[in-house]
Write a protein that holds these residues in place. Structure first.
Motif, PDB file in Angstrom:
ATOM      1  N   ALA A 112       0.628  -1.230   0.071  1.00 13.78           N
ATOM      2  CA  ALA A 112      -0.031   0.057  -0.005  1.00 13.78           C
ATOM      3  C   ALA A 112       0.688   1.273  -0.059  1.00 13.78           C
ATOM      4  CB  ALA A 112      -0.739  -0.036   1.223  1.00 13.78           C
ATOM      5  N   VAL A 113       2.300   1.088   0.043  1.00 16.51           N
ATOM      6  CA  VAL A 113       3.163   2.143   0.080  1.00 16.51           C
ATOM      7  C   VAL A 113       2.873   3.140  -1.237  1.00 16.51           C
ATOM      8  CG1 VAL A 113       5.073   1.529  -1.240  1.00 16.51           C
ATOM      9  CG2 VAL A 113       5.174   3.147   0.614  1.00 16.51           C
ATOM     10  N   LYS A 114       2.773   4.326  -0.984  1.00 15.61           N
ATOM     11  CA  LYS A 114       2.480   5.420  -2.088  1.00 15.61           C
ATOM     12  C   LYS A 114       3.852   5.759  -2.658  1.00 15.61           C
ATOM     13  CE  LYS A 114       0.168   8.110   0.636  1.00 15.61           C
ATOM     14  NZ  LYS A 114      -0.466   9.218   1.169  1.00 15.61           N
ATOM     15  N   PRO A 115       3.678   6.425  -3.905  1.00 13.50           N
ATOM     16  CA  PRO A 115       4.973   7.040  -4.461  1.00 13.50           C
ATOM     17  C   PRO A 115       5.356   8.255  -3.757  1.00 13.50           C
ATOM     18  CG  PRO A 115       3.254   6.400  -6.150  1.00 13.50           C
ATOM     19  CD  PRO A 115       2.661   6.361  -4.924  1.00 13.50           C
ATOM     20  N   GLU A 116       6.667   8.466  -3.968  1.00 13.91           N
ATOM     21  CA  GLU A 116       7.152   9.663  -3.598  1.00 13.91           C
ATOM     22  C   GLU A 116       6.862  10.832  -4.746  1.00 13.91           C
ATOM     23  OE1 GLU A 116      11.452   9.298  -1.201  1.00 13.91           O
ATOM     24  OE2 GLU A 116      11.479   8.791  -3.321  1.00 13.91           O
ATOM     25  N   LYS A 117       6.438  11.899  -4.304  1.00 12.35           N
ATOM     26  CA  LYS A 117       5.933  12.904  -5.079  1.00 12.35           C
ATOM     27  C   LYS A 117       6.842  14.164  -5.083  1.00 12.35           C
ATOM     28  CE  LYS A 117       1.003  11.409  -5.046  1.00 12.35           C
ATOM     29  NZ  LYS A 117       1.468  10.423  -3.929  1.00 12.35           N
ATOM     30  N   ALA A 118       7.049  14.974  -6.167  1.00 13.93           N
ATOM     31  CA  ALA A 118       7.771  15.979  -6.228  1.00 13.93           C
ATOM     32  C   ALA A 118       7.172  17.169  -7.388  1.00 13.93           C
ATOM     33  CB  ALA A 118       9.058  15.622  -6.780  1.00 13.93           C
ATOM     34  N   ARG A 119       7.222  18.243  -7.018  1.00  9.11           N
ATOM     35  CA  ARG A 119       6.718  19.441  -7.779  1.00  9.11           C
ATOM     36  C   ARG A 119       7.928  20.223  -7.999  1.00  9.11           C
ATOM     37  NH1 ARG A 119       1.726  19.207  -9.290  1.00  9.11           N
ATOM     38  NH2 ARG A 119       0.166  17.898  -7.790  1.00  9.11           N
ATOM     39  N   GLY A 120       8.551  20.537  -9.083  1.00  4.15           N
ATOM     40  CA  GLY A 120       9.507  21.354  -9.389  1.00  4.15           C
ATOM     41  C   GLY A 120       9.451  22.759 -10.039  1.00  4.15           C
ATOM     42  N   ALA A 121      10.522  23.432 -10.156  1.00  7.41           N
ATOM     43  CA  ALA A 121      10.550  24.942 -10.771  1.00  7.41           C
ATOM     44  C   ALA A 121      11.970  25.074 -11.102  1.00  7.41           C
ATOM     45  CB  ALA A 121      10.181  25.942 -10.041  1.00  7.41           C
ATOM     46  N   ASP A 122      12.042  25.265 -12.428  1.00  7.29           N
ATOM     47  CA  ASP A 122      13.504  25.733 -13.122  1.00  7.29           C
ATOM     48  C   ASP A 122      13.601  26.991 -13.772  1.00  7.29           C
ATOM     49  OD1 ASP A 122      14.847  22.671 -12.934  1.00  7.29           O
ATOM     50  OD2 ASP A 122      12.823  22.436 -13.660  1.00  7.29           O
ATOM     51  N   ALA A 123      14.614  27.568 -13.683  1.00  5.53           N
ATOM     52  CA  ALA A 123      14.796  29.076 -14.375  1.00  5.53           C
ATOM     53  C   ALA A 123      16.252  28.973 -14.875  1.00  5.53           C
ATOM     54  CB  ALA A 123      14.682  30.452 -13.591  1.00  5.53           C
ATOM     55  N   TYR A 124      16.549  28.929 -16.340  1.00  3.76           N
ATOM     56  CA  TYR A 124      17.903  28.879 -16.890  1.00  3.76           C
ATOM     57  C   TYR A 124      18.054  30.033 -17.589  1.00  3.76           C
ATOM     58  CZ  TYR A 124      19.083  24.384 -14.790  1.00  3.76           C
ATOM     59  OH  TYR A 124      19.341  23.426 -13.805  1.00  3.76           O
ATOM     60  N   PHE A 125      19.336  30.671 -17.673  1.00  8.98           N
ATOM     61  CA  PHE A 125      19.766  31.296 -19.067  1.00  8.98           C
ATOM     62  C   PHE A 125      20.818  30.531 -19.792  1.00  8.98           C
ATOM     63  CE2 PHE A 125      23.320  33.951 -20.451  1.00  8.98           C
ATOM     64  CZ  PHE A 125      22.756  34.836 -21.372  1.00  8.98           C
ATOM     65  N   GLU A 126      20.722  30.636 -21.102  1.00  9.55           N
ATOM     66  CA  GLU A 126      21.798  29.818 -22.181  1.00  9.55           C
ATOM     67  C   GLU A 126      22.238  30.943 -23.128  1.00  9.55           C
ATOM     68  OE1 GLU A 126      19.725  25.432 -21.874  1.00  9.55           O
ATOM     69  OE2 GLU A 126      19.299  26.479 -23.611  1.00  9.55           O
ATOM     70  N   TRP A 127      23.159  30.595 -23.328  1.00 12.16           N
ATOM     71  CA  TRP A 127      23.924  31.792 -24.476  1.00 12.16           C
ATOM     72  C   TRP A 127      24.730  30.805 -25.231  1.00 12.16           C
ATOM     73  CZ3 TRP A 127      28.005  36.141 -23.373  1.00 12.16           C
ATOM     74  CH2 TRP A 127      28.294  36.645 -24.647  1.00 12.16           C
ATOM     75  N   TYR A 128      24.423  30.534 -26.745  1.00 12.21           N
ATOM     76  CA  TYR A 128      24.741  29.823 -27.521  1.00 12.21           C
ATOM     77  C   TYR A 128      25.847  30.841 -28.420  1.00 12.21           C
ATOM     78  CZ  TYR A 128      21.602  26.178 -26.184  1.00 12.21           C
ATOM     79  OH  TYR A 128      20.876  25.349 -25.550  1.00 12.21           O
ATOM     80  N   ILE A 129      27.130  30.779 -28.035  1.00 10.51           N
ATOM     81  CA  ILE A 129      27.969  31.812 -28.527  1.00 10.51           C
ATOM     82  C   ILE A 129      28.224  31.526 -29.969  1.00 10.51           C
ATOM     83  CG2 ILE A 129      30.173  32.940 -28.379  1.00 10.51           C
ATOM     84  CD1 ILE A 129      29.908  32.139 -25.284  1.00 10.51           C
ATOM     85  N   GLU A 130      28.344  32.459 -30.912  1.00  9.18           N
ATOM     86  CA  GLU A 130      28.713  32.318 -32.129  1.00  9.18           C
ATOM     87  C   GLU A 130      30.146  32.718 -32.421  1.00  9.18           C
ATOM     88  OE1 GLU A 130      25.895  34.230 -34.565  1.00  9.18           O
ATOM     89  OE2 GLU A 130      24.353  32.483 -34.352  1.00  9.18           O
ATOM     90  N   PRO A 131      31.099  32.181 -33.091  1.00  6.90           N
ATOM     91  CA  PRO A 131      30.869  30.951 -33.847  1.00  6.90           C
ATOM     92  C   PRO A 131      30.631  29.693 -33.197  1.00  6.90           C
ATOM     93  CG  PRO A 131      32.930  31.696 -34.232  1.00  6.90           C
ATOM     94  CD  PRO A 131      32.430  32.491 -33.651  1.00  6.90           C
ATOM     95  N   GLN A 132      31.259  29.809 -31.828  1.00  5.98           N
ATOM     96  CA  GLN A 132      31.389  28.361 -31.105  1.00  5.98           C
ATOM     97  C   GLN A 132      31.489  28.849 -29.634  1.00  5.98           C
ATOM     98  OE1 GLN A 132      33.816  27.143 -29.169  1.00  5.98           O
ATOM     99  NE2 GLN A 132      33.116  25.183 -28.838  1.00  5.98           N
ATOM    100  N   GLY A 133      30.713  28.022 -28.811  1.00  9.51           N
ATOM    101  CA  GLY A 133      30.696  28.074 -27.399  1.00  9.51           C
ATOM    102  C   GLY A 133      29.336  28.161 -26.951  1.00  9.51           C
ATOM    103  N   TYR A 134      29.531  27.904 -25.411  1.00  2.17           N
ATOM    104  CA  TYR A 134      28.053  27.672 -24.680  1.00  2.17           C
ATOM    105  C   TYR A 134      28.361  28.345 -23.198  1.00  2.17           C
ATOM    106  CZ  TYR A 134      24.243  25.361 -22.373  1.00  2.17           C
ATOM    107  OH  TYR A 134      23.126  24.837 -21.639  1.00  2.17           O
TER     108      TYR A 134
END
Length: 925
Positions: A678-700
């Motif tokens: 009868a054990v219940k699953p572990e439950k989770a609620r999450g939030a993410d906030a990300y900044f990404e920069w794909y540098i030209e001509p190459q990089g991240y």
């Protein structure tokens, strides 16, 4: 440019342009010589080229992912998926015998990470803990780590999913064959390593449409020895003198000395057909991991005569006494301490164990995708997967000291160095007073002590998991809210059954030993072979002979019947019916993905148990319905910069052995113990906030924060059962006291993450640097975590706050590489801080257990002589730091009102595996 021409100084910008071109190309168009020349050139820059493909996939994703991609000729840099994925931001690994096995995402527990092949979740042979070391990287074109899930993914993913995207013939313009062969050696024990793989891919005109075929096979073998010592601590009830509250005595010390041969095999095939808007794919993958283990185990029962110590609460004057009236165990008055002391006339328990573990995954998928009407698409999938965990023991012979104390050793122990276990052996002499003993002459050869044979055990144990998945998804492209939208709805049905079957054979009489040809004298069962490890040993021993073990156990199988181990049998079935709806809308400024998933979970378990004093099969059923919403927003600051925001939810279900109903129900005492259906699953609620920069001509460059709130955390404890799953014969057992796995408490995991990938080449001219310096590049990532979970009160221990098990506060990855003129060199460093392994309900065994910080340094070198031939050299585990687990009572002591403080002095497990070196070649045509 002709197809055979090499042009190593290709720029990173060209690599990115090529990756974009391949992704956008019409795969049905015949390959031109220009296409072929690009592929050849790319083969000389594997790191830069795989980065280009991975970054493109990440940038175009509508949710938060990290990608490891194969290079232009389809190669990932590491032997198995766990090691390849460990190079990615936020990924840490847990190792077994020095090899990456489990994956932890952003420091979270490893059982929150799921494994899938081409989007179909696969259950590991062990259960929920997904094993990644048995999956060779040769079958993958990409490894996609999803950190923020969408509604079309199963809810059992909390921290993320690792999806193995298998090779397709349409990844290449035509026929391709890739061969790999290598040989290596481990520095510890000078043990060999062998590796080989073959991949064949081709495309065929099928009249209507085109067929693609991929066949692959891999083999990886490593022989090894392991240095090991283990020590178990306990609180001793007879130790009542002042200060006893913070004293935990080593009740058992042992060496486990391994000789191992581990092998990974795999075979896979994939057939794809496509014609216009129709695609059909048939995929089959078989992987097997074998572990042939010979283990010599010497265990010293330091608490063998614990009852000799008389409890006394009075203080005493500490004075060394070489002739005590007791064994000396836990007696502070004679000068003994938990870290250093002498015990007299104690038991040696020796185990000679030969194991033959086999773990396999056989997964088969039939999938179709069809476009029709105006913007309509239909996708359907059927999958059958069978996983097996063969835990059989070929044979285990047990040898134990006799009861006569003068035939047993006196042992001086010293555990004051957390990286060393000192055990000095002496003869035991009896004085004129019968209850007094003292140490005699030192003994170096442990096999000089009498240790009669007590038993021979053989175990046949196989866990079989069968999983069926069917999925259908209908989608339509349409205009919505001023943007271009894809609306999607689908149904998925999963049915998994796990059956555990054990049988054993135990021989324990002299007549039985004689019948199977097993000598009761260990020296007749041993090899004359020097110790292969390098750990400082204060005694010598002789390895047992695996050949003789196989001979006598083969005779035993012929002469005697096996008996079922009913207490370990169970048959658990899990069914999940899921429906989801989601929409993806793209605007000029970015995109949004919103969806919801509803799952109906039903469990049924059969096992042997006892209810009201009657033993037999027990059947229990339980069910639950849950809703999992998700939202992802991607905002493009410009063509190279993105902001990502995610709100997600998920649940981690208890493992199959934890929900089996092999329980004991006592109606008189109103108690239930064992598994918990009868054990219940572990439950989770999450939030993410990300900044990404794909540098030209190459990089991240990337930086982000994340937060997960966890409820119904799984614990082992005593509490009210609270379910009707075991009601029968009109008896309501929901109010009984349950001892076992259950839900309780809540907590959180939060942190921040950063990553950078840069190469000098695009800037060398601007900074006036020589052209050759353009080959330098770096990849770096860091994840910093903070976690807390409330563990409910157990007995006299009140509720207390702990970090989540398996969670590291810090995870780092750093790689420095040089890649130019056909050469590719890389130095990679990985580190994760200590993590909680398990929490204790009381102080009986010395408190909670932790794994100490783990760091690894690897080096790899590649050189391409031509577009077809490459040689490689790998050096792994260069730091050769030990894996160390320790018990820590401080948190429990603090919770019970005794000042404890954190200390890692109590090492309970220590292992070292040695450096490994390998070299070989890759041939592609």
């Amino acid at each position: 440019m002709p197809a055979t021409t090499r042009a190593f100084p290709l720029s990173i910008a060209s690599l990115l342009a090529f990756a974009a071109g391949v992704a956008d190309a019409d795969p049905s168009r015949p390959a031109s010589s220009d296409d072929l020349s690009e592929v050849v050139v790319l083969g000389s820059r594997p790191i830069a080229e795989s980065e280009a493909a991975a970054l493109r996939r990440q940038k175009e994703s509508d949710n938060l992912v990290a990608v490891a991609a194969a290079d232009g000729v389809g190669r990932l840099p590491d032997q198995n998926v766990a090691q390849a994925a460990s190079r990615l931001p936020g990924v840490a690994v847990e190792r077994d015998q020095g090899q990456a096995r489990y994956i932890s995402l952003r420091g979270a527990p490893n059982y929150w990470t799921t494994l899938s092949f081409d989007g179909i979740t696969v259950v590991s042979p062990e259960g929920r803990d997904a094993r990644f070391d048995s999956v060779p990287s040769a079958i993958a074109s990409q490894i996609v780590v999803t950190k923020a899930v969408t509604a079309d993914m199963p809810s059992e993913t909390i921290s993320g999913n690792v999806d193995i995207v298998t090779r397709s013939a349409f990844d290449f313009p035509g026929r391709k064959t890739a061969l790999k062969a290598g040989y290596g050696q481990a520095s510890l024990g000078d043990r060999p390593q062998y590796e080989g793989s073959a991949v064949f891919s081709d495309r065929y005109d099928a009249g209507p449409g085109e067929l693609g075929l991929v066949l692959s096979a891999t083999y990886f073998q490593r022989d090894m020895v392991t240095d090991n010592f283990e020590t178990d601590y306990e609180r001793v009830s007879q130790d009542q003198r002042p200060g006893n509250a913070v004293r935990f005595w080593p009740h058992e010390a042992e060496n486990k000395l391994y000789r191992l041969t581990r092998k990974n095999w795999s075979g896979s095939g994939r057939v794809d057909w496509r014609d216009g808007g129709n695609e059909v794919s048939l995929r089959s993958i078989y992987t097997i991991f074998t572990d042939d283990e010979a283990r010599d185990n010497y265990r010293f029962d330091l608490d063998d005569r614990q009852s000799d110590l008389v409890a006394n609460t009075a203080d005493c004057t500490v004075a060394f006494n070489p002739t005590p009236t007791n064994s000396g165990y836990a007696d502070i008055c004679i000068g003994n301490t938990p870290q250093r002391g002498t015990v007299y006339g104690i038991d040696i328990r020796q185990r000679s164990t030969l194991r033959a573990f086999r773990q396999s995954i056989f997964t088969n998928t039939l999938e179709g995708k069809h476009a029709f009407g105006e913007g309509w698409k239909l996708a359907w999938t059927g999958n059958y997967t069978e996983s097996k965990d063969d835990r059989s023991v070929v044979g285990e012979a047990s040898w134990e000291s006799p009861s006569t104390r003068t035939l047993r050793p006196t042992v001086f122990y010293d555990f004051s160095d957390r990286n060393r276990s000192r055990l000095l052996l002496f003869q035991t002499l009896q004085l004129a007073t019968p209850t007094r003993f003292q140490a005699g002459a030192p003994v170096i050869a442990i096999d000089g002590f009498t240790k009669p044979l007590t038993s021979l055990t053989i175990l046949d144990a196989v866990d079989t998991t069968k999983a069926y998945t069917s999925r259908v998804v209908l989608s339509r492209d349409a205009a919505l809210l001023g943007g271009e939208a894809t609306l999607k709805a689908g149904l998925q049905f999963d049915r998994r059954t796990k059956v555990v079957d054990e049988r054993n054979l135990v021989l324990n009489t002299a007549a039985q030993f004689n019948a199977v040809g097993l000598s009761t004298d260990y020296n007749q069962f041993a090899l004359d072979k020097a110790f292969l490890g390098r750990i400082p040993m204060d005694y010598t021993f002789r390895y047992f002979d695996p050949g003789k073990m196989r001979l006598v156990t083969g005779n035993a199988r012929t002469l005697y019947p096996f008996q079922p181990v009913n207490g370990n049998f169970y048959d658990v079935r899990e069914q999940v019916l899921a429906g989801f709806a989601m929409g993806t809308v793209k605007w000029g400024w970015g995109s949004a993905v919103a969806g919801v998933r509803v799952e109906r979970l039903e469990n049924r378990g059969i096992a042997f148990g006892s209810i009201a004093g009657v033993s037999g099969k027990v059947t229990a059923e339980a069910g639950d319905t849950a809703v999992f919403p998700s939202l992802h927003i991607n905002y493009d600051l410009d063509s190279t910069k993105k902001l990502r925001f995610s709100l997600t939810s998920g649940a981690a279900r208890a493992d199959y052995d934890q929900i089996r109903p092999n329980v004991t129900v006592n109606d008189a005492n109103q108690t239930i113990s064992g598994g918990n259906p009868a054990v219940k699953p572990e439950k989770a609620r999450g939030a993410d906030a990300y900044f990404e920069w794909y540098i030209e001509p190459q990089g991240y460059l990337m930086a982000g924060v994340f937060y997960k709130r966890v409820s119904d955390v799984l614990y082992r404890q005593s509490r009210t059962f609270g379910s009707d799953a075991l009601d029968s014969d009109g008896i309501d057992r929901s109010g009984y006291v349950f001892n076992g796995i259950t839900n309780g408490g809540d907590g959180y995991l939060r942190g921040l993450e950063g990553a950078a990938q840069l190469q000098l080449e695009p800037w060398t001219e601007a900074f006036g640097m020589p052209a050759w310096t353009g080959g330098f590049g770096i990849r770096a990532s860091a994840t910093l975590n903070d976690s807390e979970v409330t563990k409910p009160a157990v007995g006299t221990v009140p509720a207390r706050k702990l970090r989540l098990p398996g969670t590291s506060d810090e995870v780092y990855n750093f790689s420095l590489y040089y890649e130019k003129y056909g050469a590719s060199l890389q130095l990679s460093y990985q580190k994760r801080s200590r993590w909680l392994d398990s929490f204790a309900d009381d102080l009986t065994d010395g408190g909670d257990t932790y794994w100490a910080a783990d760091d690894e340094l690897d080096f790899s070198a590649r050189y391409a002589f031509s577009d077809k031939l490459e040689v490689y050299f790998d050096a792994t585990n260069l730091l050769n730091n030990p894996g160390r687990r320790f018990s820590e009572p401080g948190n429990l002591l603090d919770a019970t009102g005794v000042a404890g403080g954190f200390s890692d002095i109590q090492t309970i497990e220590w292992e070292r595996f040695g450096r490994r070196y390998a070299a070989g070649f890759r041939f592609t045509f």
